[in-house]
Scaffold this motif. Structure first.
Motif, PDB file in Angstrom:
ATOM      1  N   ARG A 191       1.533   6.562  -7.159  1.00 18.44           N
ATOM      2  CA  ARG A 191       0.525   7.188  -7.615  1.00 18.44           C
ATOM      3  C   ARG A 191       0.970   8.554  -7.239  1.00 18.44           C
ATOM      4  O   ARG A 191      -0.913   9.156  -7.897  1.00 18.44           O
ATOM      5  CB  ARG A 191      -0.891   6.063  -6.846  1.00 18.44           C
ATOM      6  CG  ARG A 191      -1.287   5.748  -8.141  1.00 18.44           C
ATOM      7  CD  ARG A 191      -2.740   5.206  -7.657  1.00 18.44           C
ATOM      8  NE  ARG A 191      -2.775   3.379  -7.507  1.00 18.44           N
ATOM      9  CZ  ARG A 191      -4.154   3.553  -6.801  1.00 18.44           C
ATOM     10  NH1 ARG A 191      -5.364   4.272  -6.793  1.00 18.44           N
ATOM     11  NH2 ARG A 191      -4.837   2.554  -6.298  1.00 18.44           N
ATOM     12  N   VAL A 217       0.687   4.426  -2.989  1.00 18.10           N
ATOM     13  CA  VAL A 217       0.580   5.351  -2.515  1.00 18.10           C
ATOM     14  C   VAL A 217       2.111   6.049  -3.134  1.00 18.10           C
ATOM     15  O   VAL A 217       1.016   7.451  -3.698  1.00 18.10           O
ATOM     16  CB  VAL A 217       0.589   5.674  -0.966  1.00 18.10           C
ATOM     17  CG1 VAL A 217       0.192   6.965  -0.868  1.00 18.10           C
ATOM     18  CG2 VAL A 217      -1.126   5.162  -0.568  1.00 18.10           C
ATOM     19  N   LYS A 263       7.395   3.016   6.161  1.00 16.84           N
ATOM     20  CA  LYS A 263       8.492   4.141   5.691  1.00 16.84           C
ATOM     21  C   LYS A 263       9.729   4.552   4.548  1.00 16.84           C
ATOM     22  O   LYS A 263       9.842   4.892   3.853  1.00 16.84           O
ATOM     23  CB  LYS A 263       7.815   5.759   6.618  1.00 16.84           C
ATOM     24  CG  LYS A 263       6.144   5.651   6.649  1.00 16.84           C
ATOM     25  CD  LYS A 263       5.913   6.457   5.458  1.00 16.84           C
ATOM     26  CE  LYS A 263       4.753   6.690   5.637  1.00 16.84           C
ATOM     27  NZ  LYS A 263       4.080   7.062   4.061  1.00 16.84           N
ATOM     28  N   SER A 301       0.707  -1.281   0.165  1.00 17.33           N
ATOM     29  CA  SER A 301      -0.125   0.027  -0.115  1.00 17.33           C
ATOM     30  C   SER A 301       0.510   1.272  -0.106  1.00 17.33           C
ATOM     31  O   SER A 301       0.759   2.117  -0.544  1.00 17.33           O
ATOM     32  CB  SER A 301      -1.109  -0.120   1.101  1.00 17.33           C
ATOM     33  OG  SER A 301      -1.657   1.292   1.463  1.00 17.33           O
ATOM     34  N   GLU A 302       2.244   1.119   1.059  1.00 17.78           N
ATOM     35  CA  GLU A 302       2.731   2.657   1.099  1.00 17.78           C
ATOM     36  C   GLU A 302       3.675   2.146  -1.119  1.00 17.78           C
ATOM     37  O   GLU A 302       3.581   3.994  -0.934  1.00 17.78           O
ATOM     38  CB  GLU A 302       3.697   2.107   1.795  1.00 17.78           C
ATOM     39  CG  GLU A 302       5.098   2.736   2.077  1.00 17.78           C
ATOM     40  CD  GLU A 302       4.178   4.534   1.763  1.00 17.78           C
ATOM     41  OE1 GLU A 302       3.170   4.195   3.097  1.00 17.78           O
ATOM     42  OE2 GLU A 302       4.933   5.464   1.666  1.00 17.78           O
ATOM     43  N   ALA A 358      -1.937   0.429  12.307  1.00 15.47           N
ATOM     44  CA  ALA A 358      -0.907   0.438  11.860  1.00 15.47           C
ATOM     45  C   ALA A 358       0.991  -0.032  12.917  1.00 15.47           C
ATOM     46  O   ALA A 358       1.007  -0.755  12.268  1.00 15.47           O
ATOM     47  CB  ALA A 358      -0.008   1.623  10.576  1.00 15.47           C
ATOM     48  N   LEU A 399      -3.804   6.134  10.117  1.00 13.70           N
ATOM     49  CA  LEU A 399      -3.214   5.157   9.853  1.00 13.70           C
ATOM     50  C   LEU A 399      -2.880   4.329  11.398  1.00 13.70           C
ATOM     51  O   LEU A 399      -2.784   3.380  11.609  1.00 13.70           O
ATOM     52  CB  LEU A 399      -1.694   5.094   9.314  1.00 13.70           C
ATOM     53  CG  LEU A 399      -1.515   6.120   7.986  1.00 13.70           C
ATOM     54  CD1 LEU A 399      -0.746   6.169   7.170  1.00 13.70           C
ATOM     55  CD2 LEU A 399      -2.679   4.495   6.613  1.00 13.70           C
TER      56      LEU A 399
END
Ligand SMILES: Nc1ncnc2c1ncn2[C@@H]1O[C@H](COP(=O)(O)OP(=O)(O)OP(=O)(O)O)[C@@H](O)[C@H]1O
Ligand SMILES: [Mg+2]
Lengths: 332, 266
Positions: free
Chosen positions: B10, B7, B109, B3-4, B100, B95
């Protein structure tokens, strides 16, 4: 039920220790100090499981700060928090997946679609199932009426659409507890009603709902229990009916002899209020032990021609203002 | 994690930066091509000169140009944005209540930033390779040691080079991650990270501060020449890796120390 005038509230309210399992949220002496200011000053919340619990308070009274602490976003300066069957923030990993939350409004990635936003938040919890993700996301979007705008980039969402997206995020999985900070902020009347219905139906399914608001009419419609914050203190906590019945009742007299009526009421120790209409006299029944029927009898004895006589309990608004003070200025 | 990455990639901004990086070798190649028409050699840095003799050198030249400024700048943007960007959007709180997990979020990250380092470097190398092949003759390449390797061998070295530069940037990424936990204003964290890279390079250029140089994370940034010898000399690679690991450990710990107890009030 603990209701105390604001000046007494410097002492923390001691809620009796109830069986832990029956409370979805329980705090003891929860305090948050920013700099020198105790923004939350030792509050003892007790939110029974299965209730729709309204968390009231004027702007800046510490509602959002309390919610941040409940969710482990901010550390408490002192005090304890029990959330569901865990202790926060120690058991955050076990507890938070069962809690849906909207804190201080929604937050979005503007460059992602509404759906992609929710997928992202869902994926942030390592324990959610990727195989059901799309279905759950779509169901949540559908539930808040965003089904048609799911693929639209979130930066193009209106205020109310963002708010709906924030609510959808809280509904991504079946939750035992929902913590909603001003959920109807920015919603249109339909949206507000939908949220009310949503909360009702979730509550019927057994979800405990903790909802902060300062829209009293809304709280009256949704909640069975309330707590009232004022300048970081909990000044009242209990059922809605208890809260209202603690209030001061009012009388409203319709009469052509309003001058005489005012004199009689004043003679009973009541402060009459002036209105636009000359033939209406109202007053709070502020004298302890004074019953409405006694007032009426006194009026009749004084030959006041009473056309109408009404009594009413205190409105939630009256109680709220009585508990949190008249002033418009926020407590710094 | 996935997902990170989604993102990150994108975002238009990420692609804009990658595009800008890709532009460097293209620009160099075109300029050299246009200006060197006719005359076989001229003035200019040694690397630039060798482009005209062999297109594969475009990648190397572009990397040399990108390392001091453009790469740190883009890494600064990505690493500085990691936590501060989420805090700024307010998405950080969602998050974390998902939940998370704070450590996990930091790790993911950081991994995202590291991946970006690799993609960014690779972009420069690969576009350089392509544009070089299009505009200049391509053939066996003479290395710094005087030996010649074939095209395949050279590509392997380019890949190693990309790896070297990626590793070089990991320390800076860790610094960026740490700075990012300090603020909710991503631009501030980005600027601070990029500025630190500049400061470190300036300090590294001052002979009076010789004693400090081995400790600067920029110390080995341009030390990839050893990879272009035959046989390959690994010492600078190893020294660099060790130094960067040190920076990761220190700033990773600092970031953890800061973030694990931080009040999320945005
Ligand atoms: N980061 C911060 N630093 C210092 N003080 C803060 C911070 N965040 C909030 N406060 C203070 O804490 C108090 C309570 O704020 P909080 O956001 O909890 O109020 P609230 O009850 O949610 O108000 P509202 O109804 O406006 O949402 C305010 O006085 C505010 O100024
Ligand atoms: Mg608030």
């Amino acid at each position: 039920m603990t209701i105390r005038p604001p000046e007494e509230s410097a002492l923390p309210v001691r809620t009796p220790r109830v069986n832990m399992a029956s409370l979805a949220i329980q705090t003891h002496g929860l305090t948050k100090v920013f700099g020198k200011q105790a923004v939350v000053g030792g509050i003892d919340l007790a939110v029974p499981s299965g209730t729709v619990f309204g968390f009231l308070g004027p702007n800046g009274s510490g509602k959002t700060t309390t919610i941040r602490m409940l969710l482990g976003l901010a550390a408490a300066s002192s005090g304890e928090i029990n959330l569901l069957d865990g202790v926060m923030p120690r058991d955050a990993r076990a507890v938070l997946p069962r809690v849906g939350a909207l804190v201080e409004g929604p937050a979005i990635y503007p460059f992602l679609s509404g759906r992609a936003n929710l997928q992202r938040f869902d994926a942030a919890d390592r324990h959610t199932s990727p195989s059901t993700r799309n279905a759950r996301v779509d169901a949540a979007l559908e539930r808040v009426g965003l089904g048609h705008a799911a693929t639209k980039r979130a930066h193009a969402y209106s205020l109310g659409m963002k708010q709906r997206l924030g609510i959808a995020n809280a509904l991504l999985a079946p939750r035992e507890l929902l913590i909603l900070d001003e959920p109807t902020n920015g919603l249109d009347p339909q949206g507000t009603r939908e949220v009310r219905n949503l909360i009702k139906s979730l509550s019927d399914d057994g979800t405990t709902i903790f909802v902060s608001s300062h829209l009293l009419a809304e709280v009256e419609q949704m909640c069975s229990m309330v707590a009232v914050m004022s300048a970081g203190r909990l000044v009242a906590q209990g059922t809605l009916d208890e809260l209202r019945s603690e209030g001061i009742a009012r009388v409203r007299v319709t009469t052509p002899d309003h001058v005489e009526a005012r004199r009689v009421l004043a003679g009973l120790g009541l402060d009459t209020e002036t209105h636009g209409r000359d033939d209406v006299v109202t007053a709070e029944l502020s004298v302890p032990g004074l019953l409405p029927e006694t007032v009426n009898a006194a009026l009749v004895r004084a030959d006041v021609r009473v056309r109408g006589f009404e009594t009413s309990g205190a409105s939630l608004e009256d109680r709220f203002v009585a508990l949190t003070g008249e002033g418009f200025d926020v407590a710094g | 994690m996935l997902s990170e990455i989604t993102v990150l990639f994108r975002r238009l901004r990420t692609w804009a930066m990658i595009g800008a990086l890709a532009l460097i070798p293209v620009l160099i190649a075109v300029v050299v091509r246009v200006s060197s028409d006719g005359s076989g050699s001229g003035r200019g840095p040694a690397f630039l000169n060798s482009i005209t003799q062999n297109g594969l050198f475009v990648s190397l030249t572009a990397l040399t140009v990108a390392i001091p400024l453009f790469l740190p700048l883009t890494i600064g943007v990505v690493a500085g944005d990691t936590i501060a960007g989420e805090a700024n959007l307010g998405t950080l709180r969602y998050l974390l209540v998902a939940p998370a997990g704070r450590i996990r979020l930091l790790l993911v990250k950081y991994a995202g930033a590291a991946l970006f380092c690799f993609v960014a470097t690779l972009t420069v190398v690969v576009t350089g390779g392509i544009i070089g092949a299009l505009l200049f003759p391509v053939g066996p390449v003479t290395l710094l040691s005087g030996d010649t390797v074939g095209i395949a061998g050279y590509f392997v070295r380019l890949l190693l080079l990309a790896l070297y530069v990626t590793v070089s940037l990991l320390g800076l990424s860790a610094i960026g991650l740490f700075i990012s936990t300090l603020t909710t204003i991503p631009v501030g964290a980005m600027a601070a990270t990029a500025a630190l890279a500049a400061v470190a390079q300036i300090l590294g250029a001052l002979p009076q501060l010789e004693w400090l140089h081995p400790w600067l994370f920029t110390n080995y940034w341009l030390g990839f020449a050893d990879l272009l010898r035959e046989p390959i000399v690994w010492t600078s690679f190893a020294d660099n890796a060790l130094l960067q690991a040190g920076y990761i450990a220190v700033f990773g710990t600092l970031a953890y120390g800061r973030f694990s107890t931080k009040d999320i009030l945005s």
